[in-house]
Motif scaffolding. Structure first.
Motif, PDB file in Angstrom:
ATOM      1  N   PHE A   5       0.361  -0.944   0.068  1.00  0.00           N
ATOM      2  CA  PHE A   5      -0.115   0.505   0.243  1.00  0.00           C
ATOM      3  C   PHE A   5       0.745   1.461   0.009  1.00  0.00           C
ATOM      4  O   PHE A   5       0.431   2.518   0.084  1.00  0.00           O
ATOM      5  N   ILE A   6       2.263   1.069   0.066  1.00  0.00           N
ATOM      6  CA  ILE A   6       3.006   2.729   0.228  1.00  0.00           C
ATOM      7  C   ILE A   6       3.869   2.969  -0.593  1.00  0.00           C
ATOM      8  O   ILE A   6       4.223   2.214  -2.383  1.00  0.00           O
ATOM      9  N   ARG A   7       3.281   4.186  -1.642  1.00  0.00           N
ATOM     10  CA  ARG A   7       3.679   4.219  -2.897  1.00  0.00           C
ATOM     11  C   ARG A   7       4.540   4.866  -3.287  1.00  0.00           C
ATOM     12  O   ARG A   7       5.359   4.968  -1.769  1.00  0.00           O
ATOM     13  N   ASN A   8       6.173   4.541  -3.617  1.00  0.00           N
ATOM     14  CA  ASN A   8       7.178   5.667  -3.978  1.00  0.00           C
ATOM     15  C   ASN A   8       7.257   6.635  -3.433  1.00  0.00           C
ATOM     16  O   ASN A   8       7.775   7.302  -1.881  1.00  0.00           O
ATOM     17  N   HIS A   9       6.222   7.900  -3.291  1.00  0.00           N
ATOM     18  CA  HIS A   9       6.457   9.559  -3.261  1.00  0.00           C
ATOM     19  C   HIS A   9       5.723   9.094  -1.486  1.00  0.00           C
ATOM     20  O   HIS A   9       6.841  10.086  -0.793  1.00  0.00           O
ATOM     21  N   GLN A  10       5.354   8.182  -1.141  1.00  0.00           N
ATOM     22  CA  GLN A  10       5.008   7.960   0.495  1.00  0.00           C
ATOM     23  C   GLN A  10       6.011   7.950   1.197  1.00  0.00           C
ATOM     24  O   GLN A  10       6.631   8.097   2.013  1.00  0.00           O
ATOM     25  N   LEU A  11       6.945   6.285   0.599  1.00  0.00           N
ATOM     26  CA  LEU A  11       8.202   6.224   0.972  1.00  0.00           C
ATOM     27  C   LEU A  11       9.264   7.294   0.977  1.00  0.00           C
ATOM     28  O   LEU A  11       9.819   6.799   2.268  1.00  0.00           O
ATOM     29  N   ASN A  12       9.216   7.745   0.096  1.00  0.00           N
ATOM     30  CA  ASN A  12      10.287   8.847   0.745  1.00  0.00           C
ATOM     31  C   ASN A  12      10.088   9.845   2.004  1.00  0.00           C
ATOM     32  O   ASN A  12      11.139  10.282   2.254  1.00  0.00           O
ATOM     33  N   LEU A  13       8.816   9.732   2.103  1.00  0.00           N
ATOM     34  CA  LEU A  13       7.795  10.437   3.232  1.00  0.00           C
ATOM     35  C   LEU A  13       8.627  10.181   4.328  1.00  0.00           C
ATOM     36  O   LEU A  13       9.158  10.674   4.515  1.00  0.00           O
ATOM     37  N   ILE A  14       7.965   9.371   4.383  1.00  0.00           N
ATOM     38  CA  ILE A  14       8.917   8.145   6.102  1.00  0.00           C
ATOM     39  C   ILE A  14       9.464   8.113   5.481  1.00  0.00           C
ATOM     40  O   ILE A  14      10.139   8.286   7.060  1.00  0.00           O
ATOM     41  N   LYS A  15      10.701   8.316   4.675  1.00  0.00           N
ATOM     42  CA  LYS A  15      12.370   8.313   5.227  1.00  0.00           C
ATOM     43  C   LYS A  15      12.993   9.494   5.428  1.00  0.00           C
ATOM     44  O   LYS A  15      13.989   9.713   6.073  1.00  0.00           O
ATOM     45  N   LYS A  16      12.467  10.663   4.950  1.00  0.00           N
ATOM     46  CA  LYS A  16      12.504  11.798   5.595  1.00  0.00           C
ATOM     47  C   LYS A  16      11.712  11.890   7.196  1.00  0.00           C
ATOM     48  O   LYS A  16      12.838  12.485   7.785  1.00  0.00           O
ATOM     49  N   GLN A  17      10.992  11.661   8.300  1.00  0.00           N
ATOM     50  CA  GLN A  17      10.601  11.428   8.954  1.00  0.00           C
ATOM     51  C   GLN A  17      11.861  10.976   9.741  1.00  0.00           C
ATOM     52  O   GLN A  17      11.951  11.029  10.857  1.00  0.00           O
ATOM     53  N   VAL A  18      11.432   9.543   9.458  1.00  0.00           N
ATOM     54  CA  VAL A  18      12.480   8.313   9.821  1.00  0.00           C
ATOM     55  C   VAL A  18      13.980   9.328  10.601  1.00  0.00           C
ATOM     56  O   VAL A  18      14.622   9.201  10.747  1.00  0.00           O
ATOM     57  N   GLY A  19      14.487   9.759   9.182  1.00  0.00           N
ATOM     58  CA  GLY A  19      15.269  10.723   9.084  1.00  0.00           C
ATOM     59  C   GLY A  19      15.878  11.784   9.836  1.00  0.00           C
ATOM     60  O   GLY A  19      16.699  11.520  11.193  1.00  0.00           O
ATOM     61  N   GLN A  20      14.882  12.451  10.632  1.00  0.00           N
ATOM     62  CA  GLN A  20      14.719  13.271  11.616  1.00  0.00           C
ATOM     63  C   GLN A  20      14.609  13.382  12.713  1.00  0.00           C
ATOM     64  O   GLN A  20      15.046  13.230  13.733  1.00  0.00           O
ATOM     65  N   LEU A  21      14.009  11.785  12.984  1.00  0.00           N
ATOM     66  CA  LEU A  21      13.967  11.025  14.295  1.00  0.00           C
ATOM     67  C   LEU A  21      15.454  10.292  14.615  1.00  0.00           C
ATOM     68  O   LEU A  21      15.929  10.934  15.814  1.00  0.00           O
ATOM     69  N   SER A  36       9.604  15.925  21.126  1.00  0.00           N
ATOM     70  CA  SER A  36       8.670  16.611  20.191  1.00  0.00           C
ATOM     71  C   SER A  36       8.954  15.792  18.962  1.00  0.00           C
ATOM     72  O   SER A  36       7.434  15.591  18.144  1.00  0.00           O
ATOM     73  N   VAL A  37       9.664  15.879  18.553  1.00  0.00           N
ATOM     74  CA  VAL A  37       9.700  14.964  16.952  1.00  0.00           C
ATOM     75  C   VAL A  37       9.548  13.502  17.123  1.00  0.00           C
ATOM     76  O   VAL A  37       9.386  12.935  16.078  1.00  0.00           O
ATOM     77  N   ARG A  38       9.740  12.567  17.787  1.00  0.00           N
ATOM     78  CA  ARG A  38       8.935  11.316  18.458  1.00  0.00           C
ATOM     79  C   ARG A  38       7.993  11.538  18.247  1.00  0.00           C
ATOM     80  O   ARG A  38       7.008  10.484  17.299  1.00  0.00           O
ATOM     81  N   SER A  39       6.866  12.700  18.666  1.00  0.00           N
ATOM     82  CA  SER A  39       5.552  12.670  18.051  1.00  0.00           C
ATOM     83  C   SER A  39       4.787  13.178  17.106  1.00  0.00           C
ATOM     84  O   SER A  39       4.473  12.995  16.056  1.00  0.00           O
ATOM     85  N   ASN A  40       5.459  13.962  15.884  1.00  0.00           N
ATOM     86  CA  ASN A  40       5.170  14.976  15.764  1.00  0.00           C
ATOM     87  C   ASN A  40       5.941  13.667  13.658  1.00  0.00           C
ATOM     88  O   ASN A  40       4.984  14.733  13.463  1.00  0.00           O
ATOM     89  N   ALA A  41       6.646  13.756  14.131  1.00  0.00           N
ATOM     90  CA  ALA A  41       7.280  12.821  13.085  1.00  0.00           C
ATOM     91  C   ALA A  41       6.140  11.796  12.375  1.00  0.00           C
ATOM     92  O   ALA A  41       5.816  11.420  11.388  1.00  0.00           O
ATOM     93  N   PRO A  42       5.801  10.543  13.099  1.00  0.00           N
ATOM     94  CA  PRO A  42       4.537   9.606  12.889  1.00  0.00           C
ATOM     95  C   PRO A  42       3.295  10.436  12.209  1.00  0.00           C
ATOM     96  O   PRO A  42       2.838   9.709  11.338  1.00  0.00           O
ATOM     97  N   PHE A  43       3.072  11.594  12.752  1.00  0.00           N
ATOM     98  CA  PHE A  43       1.488  12.108  12.545  1.00  0.00           C
ATOM     99  C   PHE A  43       1.818  12.800  10.937  1.00  0.00           C
ATOM    100  O   PHE A  43       1.066  12.672  10.310  1.00  0.00           O
ATOM    101  N   LYS A  44       2.859  13.236  10.926  1.00  0.00           N
ATOM    102  CA  LYS A  44       3.440  13.491   9.403  1.00  0.00           C
ATOM    103  C   LYS A  44       2.680  12.908   8.406  1.00  0.00           C
ATOM    104  O   LYS A  44       3.167  12.877   7.848  1.00  0.00           O
ATOM    105  N   VAL A  45       3.962  11.114   8.274  1.00  0.00           N
ATOM    106  CA  VAL A  45       3.750  10.000   7.814  1.00  0.00           C
ATOM    107  C   VAL A  45       2.128   9.439   8.057  1.00  0.00           C
ATOM    108  O   VAL A  45       1.176   9.432   6.905  1.00  0.00           O
ATOM    109  N   MET A  46       1.645   9.587   8.621  1.00  0.00           N
ATOM    110  CA  MET A  46       0.019   9.312   9.055  1.00  0.00           C
ATOM    111  C   MET A  46      -0.824  10.617   7.784  1.00  0.00           C
ATOM    112  O   MET A  46      -1.761   9.502   7.807  1.00  0.00           O
ATOM    113  N   GLU A  47      -0.498  11.792   7.718  1.00  0.00           N
ATOM    114  CA  GLU A  47      -1.592  12.312   6.581  1.00  0.00           C
ATOM    115  C   GLU A  47      -1.617  12.285   5.926  1.00  0.00           C
ATOM    116  O   GLU A  47      -2.283  12.344   4.917  1.00  0.00           O
ATOM    117  N   ALA A  48      -0.323  11.541   4.659  1.00  0.00           N
ATOM    118  CA  ALA A  48       0.025  11.113   4.017  1.00  0.00           C
ATOM    119  C   ALA A  48      -0.765   9.787   3.652  1.00  0.00           C
ATOM    120  O   ALA A  48      -0.486   9.297   2.232  1.00  0.00           O
TER     121      ALA A  48
END
Length: 217
Positions: A5-21, A36-48
C-alpha cells in the motif's frame, strides 16, 4: 500481514521523517526536543495515508519508539514488503502515448525496480525533448515537452529539492472558447535533469498531477 500500500513518494516521506527522528536521537541532548520529534514525525507520515487501516497505521508508526541507527535502518528495510510499484508498462504502451514521435527511444523498463518509481521520465538529447508517463486517475498518460538544460542547480518543481535542473516546457491541449487556430499555451517549470534522482526525492504527487492535468486535460 498488510497487502502492499506504500507508493514510492510516500516511502520517501517516511524516510524523511525517520531520518529526522534518527538525527534527533543521535545529536540532541534535550529529551523534550526528542519527544517532540518522536510525536510529530509519525503524525506527518499518517497525514499521507488518510485511508490507512489499523494494521497499516501500526506499521507506519512503528518507528516512533526507536532510538538506534540500526533500528531505524531495519524498520525502513521492513517496508520494502509493502511497496506498491508503478504499474507495469510495456514499450509499445509508451510509444502509443506519443504517436507523432518517430523512432521514440524509451527507457530500459526491464532494468527498473518499479517499486521506486513515481513517474517515468526520460530525455532525447538529439531532439531536446523530455517525456513523462504517469498513471493519472487510473489511466496511463504521457507528456512531451521541450527540454532546455540550464547548467546549474535550482529547486525542482516536482520534488522541491535543489538539483541539476532543466526548463521543461509543454504545450497544453486545452483551448479557450473562440481561440484562433494557431493558439497555443506552453507551461514551463524547472525540473530535475535526472528523473531517477527526482523519483528518490519526491514526497508528494499533488504538483505532478496538477501539472499533467493542465497539459493533457
Amino acid at each position: 500481514m498488510c497487502t502492499p500500500f506504500i507508493r514510492n513518494h510516500q516511502l520517501n516521506l517516511i524516510k524523511k521523517q525517520v531520518g529526522q527522528l534518527q538525527q534527533a536521537c543521535s545529536t540532541v541532548s534535550d529529551p523534550k526536543v526528542i519527544e517532540s520529534v518522536r510525536s510529530n514525525a509519525p503524525f506527518k507520515v499518517m497525514e499521507a495515508f488518510p485511508g490507512a487501516t489499523e494494521a497499516e497505521q501500526r506499521l507506519l508508526g512503528g518507528f516512533a519508539p526507536l532510538n538506534k541507527p540500526q533500528e531505524f535502518q531495519s524498520y525502513l528495510q521492513s517496508l520494502e514488503n509493502y511497496m506498491l510499484p508503478f504499474e507495469k508498462v510495456e514499450e509499445k504502451q509508451l510509444k502509443k502515448l506519443f504517436p507523432k514521435v518517430k523512432k521514440l527511444k524509451v527507457p530500459d523498463l526491464a532494468a527498473m525496480d518499479l517499486r521506486y518509481v513515481t513517474y517515468l521520465g526520460w530525455t532525447d538529447i538529439a531532439s531536446n525533448k523530455m517525456f513523462l508517463a504517469y498513471h493519472l486517475n487510473g489511466r496511463l498518460v504521457g507528456v512531451e515537452g521541450r527540454f532546455t538544460p540550464v547548467q546549474k542547480k535550482s529547486v525542482c518543481f516536482l520534488c522541491n529539492r535543489h538539483e541539476e535542473v532543466a526548463l521543461f516546457s509543454a504545450v497544453t491541449k486545452s483551448r479557450p472558447a473562440n481561440a484562433s487556430p494557431d493558439y497555443y499555451k506552453a507551461i514551463g517549470n524547472y525540473m530535475c535533469v535526472n528523473s531517477e534522482s527526482c523519483n528518490k526525492n519526491i514526497t508528494d504527487v499533488t504538483v505532478l498531477e496538477r501539472f499533467i492535468s493542465d497539459i493533457v486535460l
